[in-house]
Design a protein around this motif. Structure first.
Motif, mmCIF file in Angstrom:
data_model
loop_
_atom_site.group_PDB
_atom_site.id
_atom_site.type_symbol
_atom_site.label_atom_id
_atom_site.label_comp_id
_atom_site.label_asym_id
_atom_site.label_seq_id
_atom_site.Cartn_x
_atom_site.Cartn_y
_atom_site.Cartn_z
ATOM 1 N N GLY A 22 42.875 -0.809 101.810
ATOM 2 C CA GLY A 22 43.780 -1.171 100.722
ATOM 3 C C GLY A 22 43.380 -2.467 100.043
ATOM 4 O O GLY A 22 43.494 -2.606 98.818
ATOM 5 N N LEU A 23 42.888 -3.428 100.827
ATOM 6 C CA LEU A 23 42.432 -4.700 100.260
ATOM 7 C C LEU A 23 41.256 -4.479 99.316
ATOM 8 O O LEU A 23 41.202 -5.061 98.221
ATOM 9 C CB LEU A 23 42.030 -5.657 101.392
ATOM 10 N N ALA A 24 40.305 -3.637 99.736
ATOM 11 C CA ALA A 24 39.156 -3.335 98.869
ATOM 12 C C ALA A 24 39.623 -2.691 97.571
ATOM 13 O O ALA A 24 39.120 -3.014 96.486
ATOM 14 C CB ALA A 24 38.188 -2.410 99.605
ATOM 15 N N SER A 25 40.628 -1.794 97.666
ATOM 16 C CA SER A 25 41.141 -1.120 96.471
ATOM 17 C C SER A 25 41.779 -2.103 95.497
ATOM 18 O O SER A 25 41.472 -2.104 94.302
ATOM 19 C CB SER A 25 42.167 -0.048 96.873
ATOM 20 N N ILE A 26 42.680 -2.932 96.004
ATOM 21 C CA ILE A 26 43.408 -3.841 95.110
ATOM 22 C C ILE A 26 42.466 -4.888 94.513
ATOM 23 O O ILE A 26 42.630 -5.296 93.350
ATOM 24 C CB ILE A 26 44.578 -4.520 95.859
ATOM 25 N N TYR A 27 41.457 -5.302 95.281
ATOM 26 C CA TYR A 27 40.491 -6.268 94.753
ATOM 27 C C TYR A 27 39.741 -5.677 93.563
ATOM 28 O O TYR A 27 39.565 -6.337 92.527
ATOM 29 C CB TYR A 27 39.518 -6.682 95.851
ATOM 30 N N CYS A 28 39.293 -4.426 93.715
ATOM 31 C CA CYS A 28 38.575 -3.767 92.620
ATOM 32 C C CYS A 28 39.491 -3.531 91.420
ATOM 33 O O CYS A 28 39.072 -3.706 90.266
ATOM 34 C CB CYS A 28 37.994 -2.443 93.090
ATOM 35 N N MET A 29 40.725 -3.154 91.676
ATOM 36 C CA MET A 29 41.674 -2.897 90.586
ATOM 37 C C MET A 29 41.939 -4.153 89.769
ATOM 38 O O MET A 29 42.012 -4.114 88.539
ATOM 39 C CB MET A 29 42.979 -2.341 91.163
ATOM 40 N N ILE A 30 42.061 -5.285 90.460
ATOM 41 C CA ILE A 30 42.369 -6.546 89.769
ATOM 42 C C ILE A 30 41.142 -7.114 89.072
ATOM 43 O O ILE A 30 41.214 -7.569 87.922
ATOM 44 C CB ILE A 30 42.943 -7.571 90.772
ATOM 45 N N ASN A 31 39.992 -7.073 89.740
ATOM 46 C CA ASN A 31 38.817 -7.778 89.221
ATOM 47 C C ASN A 31 37.923 -6.938 88.315
ATOM 48 O O ASN A 31 37.155 -7.496 87.524
ATOM 49 C CB ASN A 31 37.993 -8.315 90.392
ATOM 50 N N PHE A 32 37.989 -5.606 88.435
ATOM 51 C CA PHE A 32 37.131 -4.766 87.612
ATOM 52 C C PHE A 32 37.901 -3.857 86.668
ATOM 53 O O PHE A 32 37.297 -3.101 85.909
ATOM 54 C CB PHE A 32 36.217 -3.902 88.507
ATOM 55 N N GLU A 66 39.629 -4.259 83.924
ATOM 56 C CA GLU A 66 39.437 -4.427 82.483
ATOM 57 C C GLU A 66 37.983 -4.294 82.061
ATOM 58 O O GLU A 66 37.687 -4.161 80.875
ATOM 59 C CB GLU A 66 39.986 -5.788 82.047
ATOM 60 N N ARG A 67 37.064 -4.336 83.029
ATOM 61 C CA ARG A 67 35.641 -4.364 82.691
ATOM 62 C C ARG A 67 34.952 -3.008 82.826
ATOM 63 O O ARG A 67 33.885 -2.804 82.265
ATOM 64 C CB ARG A 67 34.926 -5.376 83.593
ATOM 65 N N LEU A 68 35.533 -2.108 83.584
ATOM 66 C CA LEU A 68 34.893 -0.821 83.828
ATOM 67 C C LEU A 68 35.698 0.312 83.212
ATOM 68 O O LEU A 68 36.914 0.204 83.030
ATOM 69 C CB LEU A 68 34.763 -0.578 85.341
ATOM 70 N N SER A 69 35.001 1.405 82.912
ATOM 71 C CA SER A 69 35.699 2.604 82.463
ATOM 72 C C SER A 69 36.494 3.182 83.626
ATOM 73 O O SER A 69 36.216 2.886 84.787
ATOM 74 C CB SER A 69 34.697 3.642 81.951
ATOM 75 N N THR A 70 37.465 4.029 83.331
ATOM 76 C CA THR A 70 38.317 4.593 84.388
ATOM 77 C C THR A 70 37.523 5.362 85.437
ATOM 78 O O THR A 70 37.715 5.143 86.641
ATOM 79 C CB THR A 70 39.409 5.487 83.779
ATOM 80 N N PRO A 85 52.641 -5.148 90.565
ATOM 81 C CA PRO A 85 51.904 -3.878 90.445
ATOM 82 C C PRO A 85 50.825 -3.949 89.378
ATOM 83 O O PRO A 85 51.035 -4.478 88.277
ATOM 84 C CB PRO A 85 53.013 -2.891 90.049
ATOM 85 N N VAL A 86 49.644 -3.443 89.728
ATOM 86 C CA VAL A 86 48.481 -3.497 88.842
ATOM 87 C C VAL A 86 48.447 -2.222 88.007
ATOM 88 O O VAL A 86 48.672 -1.117 88.520
ATOM 89 C CB VAL A 86 47.192 -3.632 89.674
ATOM 90 N N SER A 87 48.150 -2.364 86.726
ATOM 91 C CA SER A 87 48.173 -1.209 85.820
ATOM 92 C C SER A 87 46.838 -0.476 85.760
ATOM 93 O O SER A 87 46.771 0.647 85.258
ATOM 94 C CB SER A 87 48.574 -1.654 84.407
#
Length: 369
Positions: free
Chosen positions: A114-124, A126-130, A194-196
């Motif tokens: 879960g930590l790996a998921s939320i880190y990627c969601m927050i940090n990438f 806006e920068r990556l395609s879905t 919550p991250v969008s």
């Protein structure tokens, strides 16, 4: 020299392993135990809440399934979602437990996924395609969970450490890592909003569809893997006897490390489902203690993924249904946990008496010369 007579007493009783009981008879016993458990739940609910037996059952079924006859399926999907998460953890633990590697670290391995998921969601986000974001979330969650499972496996394989204590301690380390991350990312508020980005899509208006389908696929794959693959066979042999496994040429250390990598990876996937598919955030209570309940689900399911589905569905039904009865009667939330604990204890006792019998001492005393 005269022999002295010495009285010898057998123990009052002894536990004896049964011969293999026919499966049909074992399942009749399990079925009766489940029915008695549900009856006991209804009676206890009736006595404590002062509702009638039928009223208690009605509250339970409505609380779990909602108003299905009216075409409302929201509660049903939530029920399936809860089954999926607990089942996913049980499936993750099953390869290790079948190998008799007592992995009690599902909580920590899921938290790291879960930590790996939320880190990627927050940090990438806006920068990556879905599609790219989903790909990196999936890969990092699997890797994070696998690494957290590999650490105790390597120590067990190389230094024969106690895996039960090791994996339990890894849970506490993972919890503190999450607490620290949430504190830093939340700006000291101990909450991450919550991250969008990176949330799994809703299908047909159902937010849990992806989670449920994912776990259903894992269930089928795990059944095939354990029953028909070479690695599944090696897991069984190592679980039966490590000496026998070595004798037939199986690399036991390799099997331990590989199996725990798979177990940890699946726990990491569960953490991903909780973050990207459900909460869209993370905290130290992300898994909610279900990692330990999953141990019982794996064992009660006899390491068979399809039987585990049934056991998980029963436990989640009781957990949700009895909590609704407690809410309706303004009881403490511990009421549902007590009831579920009693039923699980009955199921554990049922399994014990299926595999073992109690032999009492004969009344006739033996005299040993």
């Amino acid at each position: 020299m005269a022999n002295t007579a010495e009285k010898h007493h057998d123990p009052l009783f002894r536990i004896v392993k049964r011969d293999d009981m026919p499966q049909w008879k074992a399942w009749i016993i399990r079925g009766i135990t489940i029915l008695v458990g549900f009856l006991l739940v209804g009676i206890l609910s009736m006595l404590i809440t002062e509702k009638s037996l039928l009223e208690s059952y009605e509250v339970m079924f409505t609380g779990v399934f909602g108003r299905l006859l009216e075409g409302k399926t929201t509660m049903l999907w939530k029920y399936l979602q809860e089954i999926a998460i607990l089942l996913a953890l049980a499936l993750a633990l099953t390869p290790a437990f079948k190998m008799k590697f007592w992995n009690c670290g599902a909580e920590g391995q899921a938290l790291m996924g879960g930590l790996a998921s939320i880190y990627c969601m927050i940090n990438f986000g806006e920068r990556l395609s879905t599609p790219a974001l989903f790909a990196i979330i999936i890969v990092t969650s699997i890797v994070a969970g696998a690494i957290w499972g590999l650490i105790p496996a390597v120590f067990k394989a190389l230094f024969n450490t106690n895996e039960t204590l090791f994996t339990l301690m890894m849970n506490y380390i993972a919890t503190q890592i999450i607490a620290y991350y949430v504190y830093i990312e939340g700006g000291g508020s101990n909450v991450i909003n919550p991250v969008s980005y990176g949330n799994f899509p809703s299908v047909g208006g159902n937010d849990y569809f992806v989670n449920i389908v994912t776990v259903a696929a894992i269930t089928v794959i795990m059944f095939i893997y354990l029953k028909y693959s070479k690695q599944g066979y090696e897991i069984s042999v190592v679980g039966e006897s490590q000496n026998t496994a070595r004798y037939v040429g199986i690399n036991v250390k390799k099997v331990i490390i590989r199996t725990m990598a798979i177990s940890g990876a699946l726990c990491g996937v569960t953490g991903m489902l909780l973050v990207a598919g459900k909460d869209h955030s993370i905290n130290t209570n992300l898994v909610g203690g279900q990692g330990f309940t999953a141990i019982l689900m794996s064992w009660l399911g006899q390491f068979n993924p399809f039987i585990m589905v049934i056991m998980t569905a029963i436990v989640i039904f009781l957990k949700i249904g009895v909590s609704k009865v407690a809410d309706a009667s303004h009881l403490n939330s511990s009421f549902s946990e007590i009831i579920v604990g009693i039923v699980i204890l009955m199921l554990v006792g049922c399994e014990f008496f299926i595999h073992y019998s109690i032999k009492f001492r004969h009344s006739k005393k033996e005299v040993k010369a």
